[in-house]
Scaffold this motif. Sequence first.
Motif, PDB file in Angstrom:
ATOM      1  N   LEU A 223       0.844   9.515  -4.686  1.00 44.48           N
ATOM      2  CA  LEU A 223      -0.365  10.304  -4.459  1.00 44.48           C
ATOM      3  C   LEU A 223      -0.093  11.443  -3.490  1.00 44.48           C
TER       4      LEU A 223
ATOM      5  N   ASN B  63       0.804   3.910  -3.124  1.00 46.39           N
ATOM      6  CA  ASN B  63       0.269   5.253  -2.838  1.00 46.39           C
ATOM      7  C   ASN B  63       1.340   6.322  -2.716  1.00 46.39           C
TER       8      ASN B  63
ATOM      9  N   SER C 202       0.829  -1.204   0.000  1.00 40.68           N
ATOM     10  CA  SER C 202       0.000   0.000   0.000  1.00 40.68           C
ATOM     11  C   SER C 202       0.868   1.261   0.000  1.00 40.68           C
TER      12      SER C 202
ATOM     13  N   VAL D 161      -7.608   2.333  -3.363  1.00 41.22           N
ATOM     14  CA  VAL D 161      -6.484   1.401  -3.563  1.00 41.22           C
ATOM     15  C   VAL D 161      -6.379   0.447  -2.390  1.00 41.22           C
ATOM     16  N   ASN D 162      -6.453   0.995  -1.170  1.00 35.19           N
ATOM     17  CA  ASN D 162      -6.292   0.168   0.018  1.00 35.19           C
ATOM     18  C   ASN D 162      -7.461  -0.794   0.216  1.00 35.19           C
TER      19      ASN D 162
ATOM     20  N   SER E  15      -8.592   8.427  -3.303  1.00 40.91           N
ATOM     21  CA  SER E  15      -7.817   7.525  -4.151  1.00 40.91           C
ATOM     22  C   SER E  15      -7.065   6.490  -3.318  1.00 40.91           C
ATOM     23  N   ARG E  16      -6.483   6.937  -2.221  1.00 37.77           N
ATOM     24  CA  ARG E  16      -5.756   6.009  -1.355  1.00 37.77           C
ATOM     25  C   ARG E  16      -6.703   4.974  -0.744  1.00 37.77           C
TER      26      ARG E  16
END
Length: 496
Positions: A459, A456, A452, A470-471, A466-467
């Motif tokens: 970013l 990230n 992660s 993704v996570n 967005s994070r």
Amino acid sequence: MSTSIKQLASQTVIYGATNILGRLLNYLLVPLHTYIFADAAQYGVVGELYAWTSLFIVILTYGMETAFFNFSRDEEIKSKVYTTIVTSLLVTSTLFIVLCSCFSGQIAGWMHYPNHPEYIVWFSVIIGVDALTSIFFAHLRHLNRALRFAAVKITNIVVNVLFNLFFLLLCPFILETNPDAVLIKAIYNPEIGVGYIFIANLIASVVTLILLMPSMFKQKYVFDWALWKKMFAYAFPLLIFGLAGIVNETMDRVLIKYLSVKDDPQASVGIYSACYKISIMMTIFVQAFKYAAEPFFFSKSKDKDAKETYAEVMTAFVFVCSIIFAGIMLYIDIVQYFVGPAYRVGLPIVPILLLANLFLGVFYNLSIWYKLTGQTRFGAYIAILGAVITLVLNVVLIPRFDYMGAAWATFACYFCMMVVSYFLGQKYYHVDYNLKKILLYIFLAVGVYGLSILINRGLHVEQVVSRLLVNSALLIAYLGVLYALNRRYLRSLLRR
């Protein structure tokens, strides 16, 4: 074995529900405190005093909880064991309260709070009462009265929370809107400030004692001096173990205050104490497991498949802890709002402390070997080793890295204790733990968090959504891998 696991799981769920609800209510006070007391130094007072509280509760219970479980296995003396311990704790707790009250001024001066001797009086009562009620709670656990245990525990937390809200929110609000409110002015003094956190705790502890006292009077009290000496001989190494354990768990708050080279060390204590509590879910699970596991392990000690059960419990424990670690760290962008803005600078300590608490939970699992074999001195030796590591590393690291050094010292302490206990346990009480799976679970959790960070990295700070997307994808994939690795076992467990 699966039936045994489900039995332990059911009790863990009850104790866990109690701890989860209770701790969540209690931990919700952290945002309240850290947002109201924006000066981290004020919250540092709370962190330090509760560190000392933890130490003295261990001293005043002197290992008698575990001694109670051990000696109560003999049905013929079970009632005598209970009444002897209650009498002993009542005498020592009362003596402690009297001495602290008589010398409150001197103690407050030594702790650098010369203007607040009342803190010492309040905390002496909290400590004395909590030490006494610990054996009442142990008795409920021994009787498998988990619901009664849960009800009293939750009442304690609810009372504490309500009086925090009353003193810290309602009273100031009423005085702000109605400065002439006579009743509020009679019971509330704004200058007490952070002291109301302690007063609320004191009220909750006294209410808990009142709720538990009826069970105290149902017994015919007999104090058996010979039995007490046997129990104390068994418990004394556990007292040393407990003292060393508290040094490992809480003394870093005290040491930061005296070893930090920052301009405001008390603020560092506040930041560290607040961010430590972000590991809430790991702490709750470990504590709930500990409550349920100790009587469970003793009750299974005579079963033919006891060691297989212990091994299975360990694997299941690490499985859950690894998920908790991944869940908290992948959603740290949300979890960070648990503390006020002034405290979020300490967030880098969170993954370190989560892993440290995972190691501590594994150590609790492993500790059954010296309790069952009566070699409790090894528990003391291991805890002393941990305390030495804690003290040495804190002295070395805090002047250089402030509270980050304290976090790494905690990590190193619990890791070493876990490893030493494992190898000693394999020598004196061999259990075939599934090390491959246990290590795989831990490495997968740390690995998905590391992935992660890598993904990230590009970013910006503002790109929270967005994070989180993704996570979330990483967490789903991680859980999918865990399910694939344990599909058959999970299905069989659910069917039984």
